[in-house]
Design an enzyme around this catalytic site. Structure first.
Site, PDB file in Angstrom:
ATOM      1  N   GLN A 181       0.822  -1.213   0.000  1.00 23.80           N
ATOM      2  CA  GLN A 181       0.000   0.000   0.000  1.00 23.80           C
ATOM      3  C   GLN A 181       0.855   1.261   0.000  1.00 23.80           C
ATOM      4  O   GLN A 181       0.450   2.285  -0.562  1.00 23.80           O
ATOM      5  CB  GLN A 181      -0.943  -0.008   1.205  1.00 23.80           C
ATOM      6  CG  GLN A 181      -2.007  -1.089   1.123  1.00 23.80           C
ATOM      7  CD  GLN A 181      -2.785  -1.235   2.416  1.00 23.80           C
ATOM      8  OE1 GLN A 181      -2.504  -0.566   3.413  1.00 23.80           O
ATOM      9  NE2 GLN A 181      -3.766  -2.119   2.412  1.00 23.80           N
ATOM     10  N   SER A 234       3.872  -9.074  -1.949  1.00 17.94           N
ATOM     11  CA  SER A 234       2.514  -8.649  -2.326  1.00 17.94           C
ATOM     12  C   SER A 234       2.484  -7.951  -3.679  1.00 17.94           C
ATOM     13  O   SER A 234       1.703  -7.022  -3.889  1.00 17.94           O
ATOM     14  CB  SER A 234       1.913  -7.739  -1.237  1.00 17.94           C
ATOM     15  OG  SER A 234       1.861  -8.397   0.007  1.00 17.94           O
ATOM     16  N   ASP A 270      -3.380 -12.277   2.487  1.00 17.92           N
ATOM     17  CA  ASP A 270      -4.774 -12.336   2.925  1.00 17.92           C
ATOM     18  C   ASP A 270      -5.347 -13.748   2.906  1.00 17.92           C
ATOM     19  O   ASP A 270      -6.430 -13.982   3.449  1.00 17.92           O
ATOM     20  CB  ASP A 270      -5.642 -11.417   2.063  1.00 17.92           C
ATOM     21  CG  ASP A 270      -5.464  -9.951   2.424  1.00 17.92           C
ATOM     22  OD1 ASP A 270      -4.919  -9.667   3.508  1.00 17.92           O
ATOM     23  OD2 ASP A 270      -5.867  -9.079   1.630  1.00 17.92           O
TER      24      ASP A 270
END
Length: 429
Positions: A166, A192, A311
């Site tokens: 992010q 990620s 996740d």
């Protein structure tokens, strides 16, 4: 609280909810585009609504409907109040970068108790490298965050690739405002990466181009300066992270289900859940836009690198409990930096049900026990734990009570209703 009892059989056709990752990025991009965008099939979950409401504070006009959001984007304006993003880390991180490009003044961003504990310092340090002024009010790298409007004055920024994607997404969405071409240089191997591929994909649809740097001694991303976000009509695909709980239920239970709105060619990293259950022994059928499962299947433990799929860890932990042998999860240090420390939480809570789980620094070792017992479980305000533990409860003897079920509104608002629709023995009390 959610009460879950053993469920003998599930059957039905249901759709995966819209992607949270895509909805966040699409509504922010549309808000930065000068003109009208139509976002079809958005996720009307709490986190994505936080992004929409925050974008309104920066000047966008947004009509929120169940099946479509209509966004009139405009130039960024200075918010007239503190921007409270609730529990959405994605919103906080992306808008921390974006808010530096308001025409004048300051932006203050904050959130709930959980958000005010999540790390922000790597992003603040990166923005400072670009000549921007931003800081934590507590001087500890957490929200509330203050960002001053400013011109990007450097064209190279270095950032770790193994903390949170992010942070990098925030830079990708901010640097197109620079007058000069820019480079994001990764100082560690990237984790990620699929989330960054989603960012690049959405930015491309809104007219912003991001290139990759893949050299012998340098990796990262390159961004042209003076790019302009352009409005568009955009349809948001289903969410593989949320679909993973449906997949797990299908392969573990006596089942006959079809999961719609999941695409074979998706850029989502969590589409890997299909390959994971296949490698464990489940003969699931993946089609262009749906998955068909007729369970149960006998599963075998495997080793799973979760570098790009943090996740999925709660789902994998539950699958491992019912697999023969050991399921090893590794390269998951960043899983500790989510809504909670998911490695510790999965170990503590599933152990209450009789699971054999060993927590490692970067992962888990799960020894299949094939049988769990109902227990009272904490979920630490983490939506993914609620949904993963629900699947465990559907297979456990006795009654499982799951606290904090309302957190599912973040990513899968109708999770309970959809699970009931296929025969799950669950209820909210």
């Amino acid at each position: 609280m959610l009460v879950v009892k053993k469920t003998p059989y599930i059957k039905g056709i249901l759709s995966a909810p819209p992607s949270k990752s895509y909805t966040h990025r699409a509504v922010i991009c549309a808000s930065l585009a000068n003109g009208l965008s139509n976002l079809k099939n958005p996720l009307n979950g709490a986190d994505c609504l936080s992004s929409a409401h925050a974008c309104e504070m920066f000047g966008a006009e947004i009509g929120l409907g169940n099946e479509k959001w209509i966004v009139m984007g405009s130039e960024l304006k200075t918010p007239d109040n503190i921007v409270d993003i609730g529990n959405s880390g994605t919103t906080l991180r992306i808008l921390t970068g974006i808010s530096s490009q308001i025409s004048n003044g300051y932006t203050v961003l904050t959130g709930d108790d959980s958000i005010r504990k999540r790390p922000m310092q790597p992003l603040l340090d990166a923005l400072k490298q670009l000549g921007l002024i931003c800081f934590s009010t507590k001087n500890n790298g957490t929200a509330p965050i203050v960002v001053k409007s400013g011109k990007i004055s450097s064209n190279v920024v270095e950032i770790r690739g193994d903390m949170s994607s992010q942070f990098i997404t925030s830079l990708m969405m901010t640097l197109p405002f620079s007058e000069d071409d820019s480079e994001i240089i990764l100082t560690t191997p990237l984790k990620s990466e699929p989330y960054l591929n989603i960012t690049i994909d959405v930015l491309d649809k809104f007219g912003v181009k991001i290139g990759k740097i893949e050299e012998k001694n340098k990796s990262g991303y390159k961004i042209k300066g003076n790019q302009t976000y352009k409005p568009c009509d955009y349809t948001i695909e289903g969410d593989y992270s949320s679909a993973s709980y449906l997949v797990a239920a299908g392969v573990l239970l006596n089942s006959d289900i079809v999961i719609k709105n999941v695409f074979k060619d998706s850029k989502q990293g969590d589409r890997e859940i299909i390959e994971i259950v296949k490698k464990m022994g489940a003969d699931v059928e993946i089609n262009d836009d749906n998955v068909k499962i007729t369970g149960p299947y006998e599963l075998n433990g495997i080793e799973i690198d979760v570098t790009d799929i943090p996740d999925l860890v709660p789902t994998i932990a539950v699958l491992g409990c019912f697999a023969k042998g050991k399921t090893v999860v590794y390269n998951g240090e960043h899983v500790r930096l989510k809504e909670c420390d998911r490695l510790a939480a999965c170990t503590a809570e599933l152990s209450k049900m009789g699971a054999r789980i060993e927590e490692k620094k970067d992962g888990l070792i799960i020894t299949g026990v094939h049988k769990l017992n109902g227990a009272k479980l904490k979920t630490y305000h983490d939506h993914r734990l609620v949904m993963a533990f629900t699947i465990a409860g559907m297979l456990a003897d006795g009654e499982t009570i799951i606290e904090g079920e309302d957190s599912v509104k973040i990513s899968f608002p109708d999770f309970v209703d959809k699970m009931k629709s296929i025969g799950s023995n669950i209820k909210v009390i």
